[in-house]
Design an enzyme around this catalytic site. Structure first.
Site, PDB file in Angstrom:
ATOM      1  N   GLU A 290       0.735  -1.219  -0.108  1.00 20.77           N
ATOM      2  CA  GLU A 290      -0.099   0.059  -0.021  1.00 20.77           C
ATOM      3  C   GLU A 290       1.086   0.994   0.089  1.00 20.77           C
ATOM      4  O   GLU A 290       1.970   1.067   0.549  1.00 20.77           O
ATOM      5  CB  GLU A 290      -0.825  -0.163   1.355  1.00 20.77           C
ATOM      6  CG  GLU A 290      -1.714   0.922   1.552  1.00 20.77           C
ATOM      7  CD  GLU A 290      -2.874   1.367   0.491  1.00 20.77           C
ATOM      8  OE1 GLU A 290      -2.651   1.499  -0.651  1.00 20.77           O
ATOM      9  OE2 GLU A 290      -3.910   1.388   1.041  1.00 20.77           O
ATOM     10  N   ASP A 291       0.316   2.355  -0.556  1.00 21.35           N
ATOM     11  CA  ASP A 291       1.059   3.582  -0.566  1.00 21.35           C
ATOM     12  C   ASP A 291       1.059   4.293   0.778  1.00 21.35           C
ATOM     13  O   ASP A 291       2.167   4.635   1.390  1.00 21.35           O
ATOM     14  CB  ASP A 291       0.529   4.367  -1.653  1.00 21.35           C
ATOM     15  CG  ASP A 291      -0.794   4.865  -1.348  1.00 21.35           C
ATOM     16  OD1 ASP A 291      -1.720   4.363  -0.818  1.00 21.35           O
ATOM     17  OD2 ASP A 291      -1.560   5.712  -2.409  1.00 21.35           O
TER      18      ASP A 291
ATOM     19  N   ASP B 199      -3.988   6.321   6.281  1.00 16.22           N
ATOM     20  CA  ASP B 199      -4.212   7.349   6.817  1.00 16.22           C
ATOM     21  C   ASP B 199      -5.114   7.011   8.107  1.00 16.22           C
ATOM     22  O   ASP B 199      -4.653   6.898   9.296  1.00 16.22           O
ATOM     23  CB  ASP B 199      -5.092   8.251   6.004  1.00 16.22           C
ATOM     24  CG  ASP B 199      -5.653   9.565   6.579  1.00 16.22           C
ATOM     25  OD1 ASP B 199      -5.450   9.897   7.807  1.00 16.22           O
ATOM     26  OD2 ASP B 199      -5.992  10.358   5.661  1.00 16.22           O
TER      27      ASP B 199
ATOM     28  N   PHE C 121      -1.329  16.575   3.431  1.00 15.53           N
ATOM     29  CA  PHE C 121      -1.762  15.890   2.173  1.00 15.53           C
ATOM     30  C   PHE C 121      -0.482  15.696   1.296  1.00 15.53           C
ATOM     31  O   PHE C 121       0.051  16.730   0.749  1.00 15.53           O
ATOM     32  CB  PHE C 121      -2.826  16.579   1.656  1.00 15.53           C
ATOM     33  CG  PHE C 121      -3.596  15.549   0.564  1.00 15.53           C
ATOM     34  CD1 PHE C 121      -4.265  14.536   0.874  1.00 15.53           C
ATOM     35  CD2 PHE C 121      -3.118  15.689  -0.899  1.00 15.53           C
ATOM     36  CE1 PHE C 121      -4.825  13.520  -0.042  1.00 15.53           C
ATOM     37  CE2 PHE C 121      -3.621  15.012  -1.737  1.00 15.53           C
ATOM     38  CZ  PHE C 121      -4.566  13.852  -1.359  1.00 15.53           C
TER      39      PHE C 121
ATOM     40  N   ARG D  56       0.956  12.349  -9.946  1.00 14.65           N
ATOM     41  CA  ARG D  56       1.525  10.899 -10.239  1.00 14.65           C
ATOM     42  C   ARG D  56       3.145  11.016 -10.676  1.00 14.65           C
ATOM     43  O   ARG D  56       3.890  10.214 -10.302  1.00 14.65           O
ATOM     44  CB  ARG D  56       0.952  10.071 -10.642  1.00 14.65           C
ATOM     45  CG  ARG D  56      -0.451   9.609 -10.022  1.00 14.65           C
ATOM     46  CD  ARG D  56      -1.198   8.481 -10.501  1.00 14.65           C
ATOM     47  NE  ARG D  56      -2.476   8.275 -10.155  1.00 14.65           N
ATOM     48  CZ  ARG D  56      -3.237   7.893  -9.161  1.00 14.65           C
ATOM     49  NH1 ARG D  56      -2.498   7.569  -8.079  1.00 14.65           N
ATOM     50  NH2 ARG D  56      -4.660   7.803  -8.937  1.00 14.65           N
TER      51      ARG D  56
HETATM   52  P1  5GP Z   1      -7.575   5.632   4.928  1.00 15.25           P
HETATM   53  O1  5GP Z   1      -8.431   4.326   4.694  1.00 15.25           O
HETATM   54  O2  5GP Z   1      -6.197   4.554   5.468  1.00 15.25           O
HETATM   55  O3  5GP Z   1      -7.851   6.771   5.735  1.00 15.25           O
HETATM   56  O4  5GP Z   1      -7.070   6.131   3.680  1.00 15.25           O
HETATM   57  C1  5GP Z   1      -5.966   5.294   2.767  1.00 15.25           C
HETATM   58  C2  5GP Z   1      -6.183   5.738   1.267  1.00 15.25           C
HETATM   59  O5  5GP Z   1      -6.377   7.206   1.464  1.00 15.25           O
HETATM   60  C3  5GP Z   1      -4.665   5.587   0.498  1.00 15.25           C
HETATM   61  O6  5GP Z   1      -4.655   4.451  -0.092  1.00 15.25           O
HETATM   62  C4  5GP Z   1      -4.919   6.869  -0.297  1.00 15.25           C
HETATM   63  O7  5GP Z   1      -5.453   6.560  -1.476  1.00 15.25           O
HETATM   64  C5  5GP Z   1      -5.827   7.979   0.259  1.00 15.25           C
HETATM   65  N1  5GP Z   1      -4.936   9.220   1.388  1.00 15.25           N
HETATM   66  C6  5GP Z   1      -4.977   9.232   2.401  1.00 15.25           C
HETATM   67  N2  5GP Z   1      -3.879  10.063   2.689  1.00 15.25           N
HETATM   68  C7  5GP Z   1      -3.385  10.687   1.589  1.00 15.25           C
HETATM   69  C8  5GP Z   1      -2.458  11.686   1.318  1.00 15.25           C
HETATM   70  O8  5GP Z   1      -1.859  12.473   1.875  1.00 15.25           O
HETATM   71  N3  5GP Z   1      -2.130  11.748  -0.058  1.00 15.25           N
HETATM   72  C9  5GP Z   1      -2.660  11.119  -0.960  1.00 15.25           C
HETATM   73  N4  5GP Z   1      -2.361  11.278  -2.477  1.00 15.25           N
HETATM   74  N5  5GP Z   1      -3.581  10.045  -0.875  1.00 15.25           N
HETATM   75  C10 5GP Z   1      -4.010   9.742   0.531  1.00 15.25           C
END
Ligand code: 5GP
Length: 215
Positions: free
Chosen positions: A130-131, A134, A184, A197
């Site tokens: 995963e990237d 959050d 972000f 990207r």
């Molecule tokens: P979560 O479900 O953990 O809140 O969010 C995960 C997903 O939210 C990540 O896979 C990504 O797609 C998106 N995301 C959360 N924070 C960021 C951020 O700072 N930048 C970007 N580009 N995507 C984010």
């Protein structure tokens, strides 16, 4: 608990010190993690993962689209390690596409919107790549889905984990590249509405960028 590199709240680099595509220069606040550092950390993650997980066929599952750069470099390091360490296992790759974000905020609604047939993970060691984590909701949902396909073992590696004590579901992945401040971030395949990207480094988007590329 997994070790990681902690990026402090005020720890950034001036964008003037790096090569930034001209079309993005006015829309970034600063560079948070240069690509070189990402690659060095990824190499070490690959070694840790191989030592722990390479006891049987390994399937690496890439979470698209934001995870593709990290996945690509991590897979390359795993393949190299697999070929040079004197011990190797069959290594295969699968892709899954998830969506939970609109503009720069979580929608609280995690959707799987495409990907491979996950029945291939049955009985195998699975590494989800995963990237960024959050709130952790996306990963919790994905782990529920994967478990239905009866893998032998599932581990998660995330390049980034955000420090979000108030929003977090307290989920932590097994392997973490960097823990970052609650900003972000874009670049190295992470997008804002499909932009950024094509930026090498992980950067903080500025107010002008949020406005310009808002949908
Ligand atoms: P979560 O479900 O953990 O809140 O969010 C995960 C997903 O939210 C990540 O896979 C990504 O797609 C998106 N995301 C959360 N924070 C960021 C951020 O700072 N930048 C970007 N580009 N995507 C984010």
């Amino acid at each position: 608990m997994a070790g990681y590199i902690k990026i402090e709240d005020d720890q950034t680099f001036s964008k003037q010190m790096f090569c930034i595509p001209q079309h993005y220069e006015d829309y970034l606040e600063s560079v948070m993690i240069p690509k070189g550092l990402i690659l060095n950390r990824t190499e070490r993650l690959a070694r840790d993962i191989c030592r722990d997980l390479c006891h049987g066929p390994l399937v690496a599952l890439c979470c698209l689209k934001g995870g593709y750069q990290f996945f690509s470099h991590l897979s390359e390091f795993i393949i190299n390690y697999n070929g040079t360490s004197g011990h190797s296992v069959p290594f295969s790759i699968d892709f899954i596409r998830l969506k939970s974000y609109e503009n720069d905020g979580s929608t609280n609604d995690v959707k799987i919107i495409g990907g491979d047939d996950l029945s291939s993970v049955k009985g195998k060691n699975v590494l989800i790549v995963e990237d960024i984590i959050d709130t952790g909701k996306t990963m919790k949902k994905l782990l529920e889905v994967i478990s239905q396909f009866k893998p032998a073992q599932v581990k998660v590696v995330s390049m980034l984990v955000k420090r979000t004590p108030l929003r977090s579901s307290s989920y932590r992945p097994d392997y973490i590249g960097f823990e970052i401040p609650d900003k972000f971030v874009v670049g190295y395949a992470l997008d804002y509405n499909e932009y950024f990207r094509d930026l090498n480094h992980i950067c903080i988007i500025n107010k002008e960028g949020i406005e310009k590329y808002r949908t």
